[in-house]
Design an enzyme around this catalytic site. Structure first.
Site, short mmCIF file in Angstrom:
data_model
loop_
_atom_site.label_atom_id
_atom_site.label_comp_id
_atom_site.label_asym_id
_atom_site.label_seq_id
_atom_site.Cartn_x
_atom_site.Cartn_y
_atom_site.Cartn_z
N LYS A 1 0.89 -1.25 0.18
CA LYS A 1 -0.04 0.22 0.08
C LYS A 1 0.88 1.13 0.12
CE LYS A 1 -3.40 2.49 2.54
NZ LYS A 1 -4.57 2.53 3.65
N LYS B 1 -2.18 -1.67 -3.78
CA LYS B 1 -3.08 -0.31 -3.80
C LYS B 1 -2.14 1.00 -3.90
CE LYS B 1 -5.95 2.04 -0.60
NZ LYS B 1 -6.31 2.07 0.72
#
Ligand code: PBG
Length: 330
Positions: free
Chosen positions: A199, A252
């Site tokens: 992330k 992500k």
């Protein structure tokens, strides 16, 4: 020999031929919509629009259940829940309250739609008054190990409410292992973990932070989320989460990270999710609203590209629209 002998266009000549040789499939079952749930249910379902995410709303729990019925009818397998609590404090204690917004929402959803998968985001940023993803030390830095203990509590409370998949998004070190142990100790040995492994500290989370009221009140998240320049590190993060017991891993954001979806898929050998985040959605919606691109074609192209990169699951605010468009196509 006449030139050219090989004509790539032969297999592109008709829709049937193109369909016969299409390499990548996109189905509603691959898509997971993120849903925002607000605390304090009124008697009637309440929906509140989010300015920076056109078409997405904050939902009261009864509106959430209505929405879930619609989503399930479209062939979507599951939803990802984000809570907007009534009260915040320094530790984010409403995140593990058995009567908290997510815990109540999960119970309501599992009662109404037992087969629809409920994925819960485990993080503290929506619940802390400072907006960081963990608790703070005196010097203002996020305290990794103290945060991990709290995140494990949050995860257990979600599992107890009936969550099907626990998805930690905080980026603290060691949280997957700690959450796995805590779940196992409490008897949730069969509850899988979808780790937000890679992330990044991204500019594309802006609309989400508006929606969830989770922007940090000082500083930024670069001390725990990844540097967008780093690809090898993303693979390392994923492999660490595999070693700590993750069942699925996530990359992500998605659109600028196709290389890492592929790399993480190859190296982890786990099912991979890609999170097509709020800013990525907002860009497409804004361009479509201005008449600069065809929303339907652009969205289906984007989602197909994420599948082609290697995503098994795509978390996306486009899920409902895309599922409707896919149904019309077949
Ligand atoms: C919580 C969390 C965030 C997102 C998902 N989980 C916000 C953040 O890290 O600041 C972003 C999702 C999106 O932009 O759609 N930590």
């Amino acid at each position: 020999m006449a030139f050219p002998q090989t004509r790539m266009r032969r297999l592109r000549a008709s829709a049937s031929l193109r369909g016969l040789v299409r390499e990548t499939e996109l189905r509603p079952g691959h898509l997971v919509p993120p849903l925002f749930v607000t605390e304090g249910d009124s008697a009637s379902p309440a929906r509140e629009p989010i300015v920076s995410l056109p078409g997405v709303e904050r939902l009261s729990i009864s509106a959430l259940v209505d929405e879930a019925h619609e989503v399930a009818a479209l062939g979507i397998a599951g939803v990802m829940l984000f809570g907007i609590p009534a009260a915040k404090d320094a530790e984010g204690s409403s995140a593990w309250d058995e009567e908290g917004v997510i815990q109540t929402a999960v119970r309501a959803l599992k009662r109404a739609l037992p087969d629809l998968l409920v994925l819960t985001d485990v993080c503290l940023c929506e619940y802390t008054d400072h907006g960081h993803c963990g608790v703070l030390r005196e010097d203002g830095a996020v305290d990794n190990d103290a945060s991990v203990e709290l995140l494990a509590r949050v995860a257990v409370s979600h599992a107890r409410a009936g969550a099907d998949l626990i998805a930690p998004s905080d980026m603290m070190d060691g949280r997957v292992g700690a959450i796995r142990s805590a779940l196992d100790e409490e008897g949730f040995t069969d509850t899988p973990i979808l780790a937000y492994s890679a992330k990044f500290a991204s500019a594309f989370y802006g609309p989400f932070r508006d929606a969830a009221g989770s922007a940090p009140s000082f500083g930024d998240r670069r001390g725990y989320q990844m540097d967008p320049a780093n690809g090898r590190e993303a693979v390392r993060e994923a492999l660490l989460d595999v070693a700590e017991g993750a069942d699925m891993v996530m990359v992500k954001p998605a659109l600028a990270y196709g290389d890492l979806i592929r790399a993480v898929k190859r190296s982890s050998r786990l099912p991979v999710a890609a999170y097509n985040v709020s800013g990525e959605y907002a860009m497409v919606k804004a361009a479509a609203a201005a008449g600069y691109l065809d929303e339907r074609a652009a969205v289906l192209e984007i989602l197909t590209s994420l599948r082609r990169a290697g995503a098994d699951v795509i978390v996306t605010y486009h899920a409902k629209d895309a599922a409707q468009w896919l149904a019309q196509q077949s």
